[in-house]
Design an enzyme around this catalytic site. Structure first.
Site, short mmCIF file in Angstrom:
data_model
loop_
_atom_site.label_atom_id
_atom_site.label_comp_id
_atom_site.label_asym_id
_atom_site.label_seq_id
_atom_site.Cartn_x
_atom_site.Cartn_y
_atom_site.Cartn_z
CE LYS A 1 6.75 -5.36 5.14
NZ LYS A 1 6.03 -4.71 4.03
CD GLN B 1 2.44 -4.84 2.97
OE1 GLN B 1 3.27 -4.50 3.80
NE2 GLN B 1 2.74 -5.64 1.96
CG ASP C 1 8.18 -0.13 1.34
OD1 ASP C 1 8.90 -1.04 1.83
OD2 ASP C 1 6.94 -0.15 1.38
#
Ligand code: NAD
Length: 297
Positions: free
Chosen positions: A52, A96, A119
Site C-alpha cells: 500500500k 491494518q 477502508d
C-alpha cells in the site's frame, strides 16, 4: 476466454490517479496523504501494508507508516486513532487488520472518523453504501466493480452467486451488485459455510465470485459454460520448488475452470492489485472532499 488482468488494469488506474495528483499540485493543493497503522509482525499484514505504501509513492501521494509492537495496549492504539482523526495533514488512514487478539477491533474501527475511513469499514460508511449514497466503498468490492465496468461486462439481470459473507468482501458486494445501476441489477445469491447444494447453485451462476479462503474449492463441474468467474481467494499452498517454499492460489481451480469461462481473474494478478488501487481512489476522494469543504486547509 478473456483473462481479467488486474495487474495491467490497476496500472492504468494508477496512471489516471497520478495525473489527478499532478493537477492538484499544479493548482497549489497538497497531494493526498494516506497513513497506515500496522500493529505486530504478521508477515501477510506487513506485505499488504508495504504494498500500500509503495503504491502511494507510485502515484505521488504522501504516505505515513505507523508501526507498533504486538504488545500495544488498547488505550495506546486508540490514542493513535484519535491523533490521526485530528491531524489535518492526513486525508485518510487505515488500521491494518487483523489486530492481535487482545485488542478490540470493533472499538478501533468505530473510533475512526468516517471522513478519513478510506477502508470504508465504519458503520456510517457501510450504511451510506447500503442506502446507495456511498462515500467510500470497501476496497475489494470496489476493485471488482471497476473490473466489471472497465471490461464492459454486462451485469443486468444476471444470476450472480457470491460465495463467502465476510464484512469486507461478500456481504458488501452482495449489496452493490444487487443495487440499481451499472455494474449492478444482478439477481444475487449469497452463499456461505451453511449453504446446501453449493455445486447446484454455482452451476446456475452467470457471474460467480468466490471469497472463501480454500484453495481450488471451485471446480470445473461447478461452473456454467460461459460464466464470468472472479476469484478473490488468496491461499498459500506448499511448493518446495518455489523460492519461498509456497505459492499463492485462489479459491478456483483455475487450470480446469478457465476453459469454460467467458472471463476469469487469475491469482495472483487479478483482484489483489485492484484492491490496492481502490484504496488509492478512496484516498484521492478523501483529499478532494477536504478541498471542497468550506474553510478547508
Ligand atoms: P473470511 O475468511 O472472513 O470468511 C470466509 C467465508 O467463506 C465465510 O463467510 C464462510 O461462510 C465462507 N465459507 C467457508 N467455507 C465455505 C464453504 N465450504 N462453502 C461456502 N462458503 C464457505 O472471508 P474474507 O475475509 O472475505 O476472505 C476470503 C478469501 O479472500 C481469503 O482467501 C482472503 O485471503 C481473500 N481476500 C482477498 C482479498 C484481495 O484483495 N484479493 C481481499 C480480502 C480477502
Amino acid at each position: 476466454m478473456t483473462l481479467l488482468d488486474g495487474k495491467t488494469l490497476s496500472q492504468t488506474i494508477k496512471n489516471e490517479i497520478a495525473a489527478e495528483v499532478a493537477k492538484r499540485t499544479a493548482a497549489g493543493q497538497r497531494p493526498p496523504h494516506l497513513a497506515a497503522v500496522l500493529i505486530g509482525d504478521d508477515p501477510a499484514s506487513q506485505a499488504y501494508v508495504r504494498n500500500k505504501v509503495r503504491s502511494c509513492e507510485q502515484v505521488g501521494f504522501q504516505s505515513t507508516l505507523i508501526r507498533r509492537g504486538a504488545d500495544i495496549s488498547q488505550k495506546e492504539l486508540m490514542d493513535i486513532v484519535i491523533e490521526l482523526n485530528a491531524n489535518p495533514d492526513i486525508h485518510g488512514f487505515i488500521v491494518q487488520l487483523p489486530l492481535p487478539a487482545h485488542l478490540n477491533e470493533n472499538e478501533v474501527l468505530l473510533a475512526i472518523s468516517p471522513e478519513k475511513d478510506v477502508d470504508g469499514f465504519h458503520p456510517m460508511n457501510v450504511g451510506l453504501m447500503a442506502l446507495g449514497m456511498p462515500r467510500y466503498l470497501p476496497a475489494t468490492p470496489y476493485g471488482i466493480l471497476q473490473m466489471l465496468e472497465r471490461y464492459e461486462i454486462p451485469t443486468e439481470g444476471k444470476n450472480c452467486l457470491i460465495i463467502g459473507r465476510s464484512n469486507i468482501v461478500g456481504t458488501p458486494l452482495s449489496l452493490l451488485l444487487s443495487r440499481k445501476g451499472y455494474p449492478g441489477n444482478c439477481t444475487v445469491t449469497l452463499a456461505h459455510s451453511r449453504t446446501q447444494n453449493l455445486p447446484e447453485l454455482a452451476r446456475q451462476a452467470d457471474i460467480l465470485i468466490a471469497a472463501i479462503g480454500q484453495p481450488k474449492k471451485i471446480t470445473a463441474d461447478m461452473v456454467k459454460e460461459g460464466a464470468v468467474v472472479i476469484d478473490v481467494g488468496i491461499n498459500r499452498v506448499e511448493d518446495p520448488s518455489a523460492q519461498r517454499g509456497y505459492r499463492l492460489v485462489g479459491d478456483v481451480d483455475f487450470e480446469n475452470v478457465a476453459p469454460k469461462c467467458s472471463y476469469i481473474t487469475p491469482v495472483p494478478g487479478g483482484v489483489g492489485p485492484m484492491t490496492v488501487t481502490s484504496l488509492l481512489l478512496n484516498t484521492l476522494q478523501a483529499a478532494q472532499n477536504t478541498t471542497t469543504r468550506p474553510n478547508a486547509t
